[in-house]
Each structure stands twice: as structure tokens, then as C-alpha cells.
Scaffold this motif. Structure first.
Motif, short mmCIF file in Angstrom:
data_model
loop_
_atom_site.label_atom_id
_atom_site.label_comp_id
_atom_site.label_asym_id
_atom_site.label_seq_id
_atom_site.Cartn_x
_atom_site.Cartn_y
_atom_site.Cartn_z
N LYS A 41 0.87 -1.17 0.00
CA LYS A 41 0.00 0.00 0.00
C LYS A 41 0.91 1.22 0.00
N ALA A 43 1.82 5.35 -0.17
CA ALA A 43 1.47 6.76 0.03
C ALA A 43 2.47 7.59 -0.77
N SER A 56 -1.29 7.95 -8.65
CA SER A 56 -2.07 7.21 -7.66
C SER A 56 -3.25 6.49 -8.29
N GLU A 62 -4.42 -0.29 -2.96
CA GLU A 62 -4.72 0.81 -2.05
C GLU A 62 -3.58 1.82 -2.06
N GLY A 64 -2.65 6.37 -1.80
CA GLY A 64 -3.08 7.71 -1.45
C GLY A 64 -2.00 8.69 -1.85
N TRP A 66 -0.44 12.84 -1.29
CA TRP A 66 -0.43 14.05 -0.48
C TRP A 66 0.47 15.09 -1.12
N GLU A 82 -1.83 11.84 8.90
CA GLU A 82 -2.89 11.47 7.98
C GLU A 82 -2.62 10.12 7.30
N VAL A 83 -1.36 9.87 6.94
CA VAL A 83 -1.02 8.59 6.32
C VAL A 83 -1.30 7.45 7.29
N LYS A 84 -0.91 7.63 8.55
CA LYS A 84 -1.16 6.58 9.54
C LYS A 84 -2.66 6.37 9.76
N GLU A 85 -3.40 7.48 9.81
CA GLU A 85 -4.85 7.35 9.97
C GLU A 85 -5.48 6.63 8.79
N ARG A 86 -4.96 6.90 7.60
CA ARG A 86 -5.51 6.30 6.39
C ARG A 86 -5.23 4.79 6.33
N PHE A 87 -4.00 4.40 6.64
CA PHE A 87 -3.59 3.01 6.44
C PHE A 87 -3.47 2.20 7.74
#
Length: 303
Positions: A41, A43, A56, A62, A64, A66, A82-87
Motif C-alpha cells: 500500500k 502513500a 495514484s 490501495e 493515497g 499528499w 494522515e497517512v497513519k490514519e488512512r492506512f
């Protein structure tokens, strides 16, 4: 294929969350695609939002993206959250973002020269500062992309060589600081590789001629895909050293002799280039499409 921990088996990348900076083009873009093809996955971080979105969208699985300047520590802290929250986790971070400028130091544009240091060295430190806490949680891996320029100095490339020498030393320091906490740190070395940055540098006649006069194998441009394949293999092994071209490993054993050799030969080459520099002038600004994107982004923030 890569150094450091090459005797260890490969780690499966499937399901791993990998952050790649400078992912809109060149090494970063192809690296993101190849990591995703192995089930990671990904980012993607960078300065070109349209290109990031396109890459992307093109990548299966999966992903994302930024839009962020790696020198902005507040923005990078936000993106890391945000990356941690997303994945849910982050396993690997590749500090790849970089820019370049060429020409004699005394004739260089101070803003561009300083920007190379800011993006390549300070941006790498900002990336590590933002993501190391999460990598510590996952006992992950940080790969710092350096260059042949970290191993050998070169005239007309003072900012780039200084920045890449700096990130190499920075990564070696982190290897000790983060290693006992379970985070592995690697350094990736590339010679001249077919990217927008290298093609942009070759547009300068003096730079192109100086490079052509380098001894083999440093005088040629290497294809991008095999170089990125070797970087992927290094990530799979979480290697301490990753060499995008086979011969770079051998440069480590002779690097202590190189400053003296380059200092002598480089004077001869600069004396040869001086008449042309006097008539054609020195290229200003950052080189390549990535450099243009950086200059545009800074102009938009200050305009």
C-alpha cells in the motif's frame, strides 16, 4: 544485488505500507508503481498534485497521495498523521525527494544553491523526524536515497554533492540511534540514471561535456527500470546499503582516494571549460521538470 543485510531473506511487501517522497516522477514514481505491484500500500508525497493524483489513480490496489513540501516540518507532521490514519500503520519510508543545480559555486544563484541543500538534506531530516515515531511502532525501515555524489565530489555540482554527502552521514547516524529500537536504516546510491533531473542537467552544454569526459562507467546514463528494481530488492531485504548500479558497491573501497584525484583532474577540466563558461554563461535555477515544479510551488506560496 544489494549490500548490508543481503544474506537475510526477502520480506514480503504485500500489505506493507510504504511512503515515497518525490513520487510524482522519475525514481519515486516508478518505485511506487513497482512496490504496489508487489502488494504494498503506497502513500505518494510530492509537489505536483495533478501528477501525484494521476500516478495514484494508475496504480492498482490501495494508494493515497499528499501534496506537500518536504522542507515544511509542520505540513510533514500533519501528513505523517494522515497517512497513519488512512492506512493504520507505516512500515517503510523512502526519502527520495530531491532537486539539483549545476555550475561553478562562485557564479551560482544563491537561492537555487541553498534550495538544493534545503530539499535534499533538510527535507530528508524533516521526513525522518515526521515518520520515525511511527516506524518505531512498526519496527520499520527508512531508506534514504543518496547518490554517487555522496561517494565522490565533482566540480560544478557543489550543492548536490554536499547535500548527498550530508544525507548519507545523516542516515548512518540514524542507523545507530534508531537501530536499537528496531528501526532499520538504509542508504541508496544511484549513478546517472535516466530521469528528468539528469536530462535537465544534460541540457547545459558544459555539464554535458564534463560528464562525457568522466571515466567509464561513471560517464554513461543508466536506464531507470533496472535501477529501481535494485532499490525494490533492497527494500525487501531492508538493506543497510542499496546500489542501483552494480559497480557502485566497488566505489566504497576507493572513496578515500577520490577527493585528491578529483581535485587534481577537476582543475584541468575546469580550466578546459572556462572559455565556454565565459561565452555561454552559467545555467541558473534548478534543473529538470522536478526543479521547475519546485520553483513554481515556491513562487505560488510567496506570490
Amino acid at each position: 544485488m544489494s549490500g548490508g543485510q543481503g544474506k537475510q531473506g526477502k520480506r514480503k511487501l504485500a500489505g506493507q505500507v510504504v511512503v515515497v517522497t518525490g513520487a510524482a516522477r522519475g525514481v519515486g514514481e516508478l518505485l511506487a508503481r513497482k512496490l504496489a505491484a508487489r502488494g504494498a500500500k503506497v502513500a505518494l508525497l510530492g509537489l505536483e498534485p495533478e501528477l501525484l493524483a494521476k500516478v495514484s489513480d494508475d496504480i492498482p490496489g490501495e494508494t493515497g497521495h499528499w501534496h506537500v513540501d518536504v522542507t515544511d516540518f509542520e505540513a510533514m507532521d500533519r501528513v505523517a498523521r494522515e497517512v497513519k490514519e488512512r492506512f493504520g500503520r507505516i512500515d517503510v519510508v523512502v526519502a527520495n525527494a530531491g532537486v539539483a543545480a549545476g555550475g561553478p559555486f562562485t557564479d551560482s544563484d544563491a537561492v537555487s544553491w541553498n534550495r538544493v541543500i534545503q530539499v535534499n538534506l533538510m527535507g530528508s531530516a524533516t521526513t525522518a523526524r515526521a515518520f520515525l515515531p511511527t516506524l518505531t511502532e512498526s519496527r520499520g525501515y527508512l531508506l534514504q536515497i543518496a547518490s554517487l555524489a555522496a561517494i565522490t565530489p565533482a566540480p560544478m555540482m557543489s550543492a548536490y554533492c554536499a547535500s548527498k554527502s550530508g544525507v548519507e552521514a545523516f542516515a548512518h547516524c540514524l542507523r545507530a540511534e534508531a537501530g536499537y529500537k528496531g528501526v532499520k536504516v538504509g542508504v541508496g546510491y544511484l549513478s546517472w540514471t535516466d530521469t528528468d533531473m539528469v536530462r535537465g542537467a544534460d541540457q547545459d552544454e558544459v555539464m554535458r561535456e564534463l560528464r562525457a569526459r568522466l571515466p567509464w562507467p561513471a560517464n554513461r546514463t543508466y536506464p531507470l527500470e533496472p535501477a529501481v528494481d535494485r532499490i525494490v530488492a533492497g527494500i525487501e531485504r531492508r538493506s543497510a546499503h542499496v546500489y542501483a548500479q552494480w559497480w557502485l558497491r566497488g566505489m566504497q573501497s576507493v572513496r578515500g582516494y577520490l577527493p585528491g584525484i578529483i581535485g587534481t583532474i577537476g582543475q584541468r577540466e575546469m580550466r578546459r571549460a572556462e572559455p565556454k563558461l565565459s561565452t555561454t554563461g552559467v545555467t541558473r535555477g534548478l534543473v529538470g521538470a522536478g526543479g521547475a515544479a519546485d520553483e513554481q510551488a515556491r513562487g505560488e506560496r510567496t506570490g
